[in-house]
Design an enzyme around this catalytic site. Structure first.
Site, mmCIF file in Angstrom:
data_model
loop_
_atom_site.group_PDB
_atom_site.id
_atom_site.type_symbol
_atom_site.label_atom_id
_atom_site.label_comp_id
_atom_site.label_asym_id
_atom_site.label_seq_id
_atom_site.Cartn_x
_atom_site.Cartn_y
_atom_site.Cartn_z
ATOM 1 N N GLY A 1 -5.549 -3.263 8.665
ATOM 2 C CA GLY A 1 -5.005 -4.373 7.891
ATOM 3 C C GLY A 1 -3.511 -4.543 8.161
ATOM 4 O O GLY A 1 -2.745 -4.877 7.252
ATOM 5 N N SER B 1 -1.829 -6.675 10.189
ATOM 6 C CA SER B 1 -1.301 -7.919 10.745
ATOM 7 C C SER B 1 -0.574 -8.788 9.725
ATOM 8 O O SER B 1 0.094 -9.755 10.086
ATOM 9 C CB SER B 1 -2.433 -8.737 11.383
ATOM 10 O OG SER B 1 -3.367 -9.156 10.390
ATOM 11 N N ARG B 2 -0.694 -8.444 8.423
ATOM 12 C CA ARG B 2 -0.045 -9.253 7.399
ATOM 13 C C ARG B 2 0.148 -8.423 6.132
ATOM 14 O O ARG B 2 -0.330 -7.303 6.023
ATOM 15 C CB ARG B 2 -0.857 -10.506 7.083
ATOM 16 C CG ARG B 2 -2.237 -10.249 6.515
ATOM 17 C CD ARG B 2 -3.057 -11.531 6.428
ATOM 18 N NE ARG B 2 -4.379 -11.327 5.851
ATOM 19 C CZ ARG B 2 -4.677 -11.488 4.563
ATOM 20 N NH1 ARG B 2 -3.733 -11.858 3.702
ATOM 21 N NH2 ARG B 2 -5.904 -11.298 4.123
ATOM 22 N N VAL C 1 -13.494 -3.122 9.540
ATOM 23 C CA VAL C 1 -13.418 -1.800 8.925
ATOM 24 C C VAL C 1 -14.711 -1.441 8.193
ATOM 25 O O VAL C 1 -15.077 -0.268 8.092
ATOM 26 C CB VAL C 1 -12.205 -1.719 7.978
ATOM 27 C CG1 VAL C 1 -12.186 -0.406 7.206
ATOM 28 C CG2 VAL C 1 -10.912 -1.874 8.772
ATOM 29 N N ASN D 1 -5.185 0.921 5.176
ATOM 30 C CA ASN D 1 -4.603 -0.123 4.328
ATOM 31 C C ASN D 1 -5.533 -1.308 4.103
ATOM 32 O O ASN D 1 -5.415 -1.999 3.089
ATOM 33 C CB ASN D 1 -3.291 -0.611 4.950
ATOM 34 C CG ASN D 1 -2.763 -1.857 4.270
ATOM 35 O OD1 ASN D 1 -2.327 -1.818 3.123
ATOM 36 N ND2 ASN D 1 -2.821 -2.986 4.968
ATOM 37 N N SER E 1 -5.464 1.422 -5.214
ATOM 38 C CA SER E 1 -5.067 0.316 -6.088
ATOM 39 C C SER E 1 -5.017 0.815 -7.520
ATOM 40 O O SER E 1 -5.781 1.709 -7.910
ATOM 41 C CB SER E 1 -6.069 -0.838 -5.983
ATOM 42 O OG SER E 1 -5.830 -1.794 -7.018
ATOM 43 N N TYR F 1 -14.497 -3.527 -6.642
ATOM 44 C CA TYR F 1 -13.225 -3.092 -6.045
ATOM 45 C C TYR F 1 -12.717 -1.826 -6.725
ATOM 46 O O TYR F 1 -12.305 -0.868 -6.053
ATOM 47 C CB TYR F 1 -12.215 -4.227 -6.170
ATOM 48 C CG TYR F 1 -10.851 -3.950 -5.575
ATOM 49 C CD1 TYR F 1 -10.681 -3.836 -4.196
ATOM 50 C CD2 TYR F 1 -9.722 -3.849 -6.391
ATOM 51 C CE1 TYR F 1 -9.424 -3.623 -3.648
ATOM 52 C CE2 TYR F 1 -8.467 -3.636 -5.856
ATOM 53 C CZ TYR F 1 -8.328 -3.516 -4.484
ATOM 54 O OH TYR F 1 -7.074 -3.303 -3.944
ATOM 55 N N ALA G 1 -14.457 0.380 -8.341
ATOM 56 C CA ALA G 1 -15.353 1.476 -7.989
ATOM 57 C C ALA G 1 -15.050 2.013 -6.589
ATOM 58 O O ALA G 1 -15.030 3.228 -6.360
ATOM 59 C CB ALA G 1 -16.802 1.009 -8.074
ATOM 60 N N ALA G 2 -14.817 1.098 -5.647
ATOM 61 C CA ALA G 2 -14.519 1.504 -4.273
ATOM 62 C C ALA G 2 -13.210 2.273 -4.198
ATOM 63 O O ALA G 2 -13.119 3.314 -3.532
ATOM 64 C CB ALA G 2 -14.475 0.281 -3.370
#
Length: 252
Positions: free
Chosen positions: A17, A19-20, A69, A95, A148, A161, A163-164
């Protein structure tokens, strides 16, 4: 410890991740500090543009790669390729991530759920497993997972999200024990950062919510860099299995 300054001269850094957003700021910082950087995302053209711009700006080598990914086999191939191309990897920064919107919890599709788990947990695990083992064999390295605040304070709008990312936190701790003492594994736990995604927010509503933060604002993307550099550097030689929160003092 040889120095108190950040110095990544000739270190090999891989950032997914990259590139931005936050990943781009990380890539810029490592590049300015002399590292050989590889950035990967699902859009090769975006990585190529970012790599060319960073190389021109910093004078360091920045390599672009295409990578889904969430795809197990692509992660396997990428880990082998990037290790070969760079002559090893000193630091992996997982990332890449995303938290898609949904209308209701029962309306979350299997496709969306699997995509979120794949991108935020399965892929980082696979890359860490492969590159972590290679780092151990090579004598050392560091893995930095970008988690996060949603992993610690889940909300109804971030169920898959959260949970991940909670799983990523657990993976961080487990791999720190699996790959220690030579490879350190840590996670940064960001709060709200004002990346390109934030352009689509209700800014009036966010400004009101930000007043409850100790910092009373959202973070600028470059403000994630210090935490990542620290965990990737020799200054963090006794820091492993840690979750470092960078959220401007946001409430629970």
């Amino acid at each position: 410890m040889s120095t108190w300054a950040f110095d990544f001269t000739d270190k090999k850094i891989v950032i997914t991740g990259g590139s931005r957003g936050l990943g781009l700021e990380m890539a810029r910082a490592f590049s300015l500090l002399g590292a050989d950087v590889a950035i990967a995302s699902r859009k090769l053209a975006a990585c190529e543009d970012a790599a060319a711009a960073l190389t021109a700006e910093t004078g360091s080598t920045v390599r672009p790669y295409a990578l889904q990914v969430a795809d197990w086999d692509q992660c396997t191939d990428f880990a082998q390729t990037v290790w070969h191309d760079m002559g090893g990897v000193d630091v992996l920064v997982n990332n890449a991530g995303s938290s898609p919107l949904y209308d209701s919890i029962s309306g979350i599709s299997e496709e969306l759920y699997d995509k979120v788990i794949g991108l935020n947990l399965k892929g980082p695990f696979r890359l860490s497993a492969l590159l972590g083992e290679k780092m151990v064999e090579a004598g050392g390295g560091a893995i930095v997972n970008i988690s996060s605040i949603a992993s610690l304070h889940p909300k109804p709008e971030t169920v898959p999200y959260s949970a991940a990312k909670a799983g990523l936190n657990a993976t961080t701790t487990a791999l720190a024990h699996a790959y220690g003492p030579s490879v350190r594994v840590n996670a940064v736990v960001p709060g709200t950062f004002l990346t390109d995604v934030s352009r689509h927010w209700d800014h009036a509503a966010f400004a009101k919510r930000a007043q409850t933060f100790a910092a009373q604002r959202g973070g600028d993307p470059e403000e994630i860099v210090g935490a990542v550099l620290y965990l990737a550097s020799s200054l963090a030689s006794y820091t492993t299995g840690a979750l470092l929160t960078v959220d401007g003092g946001a409430p629970d």
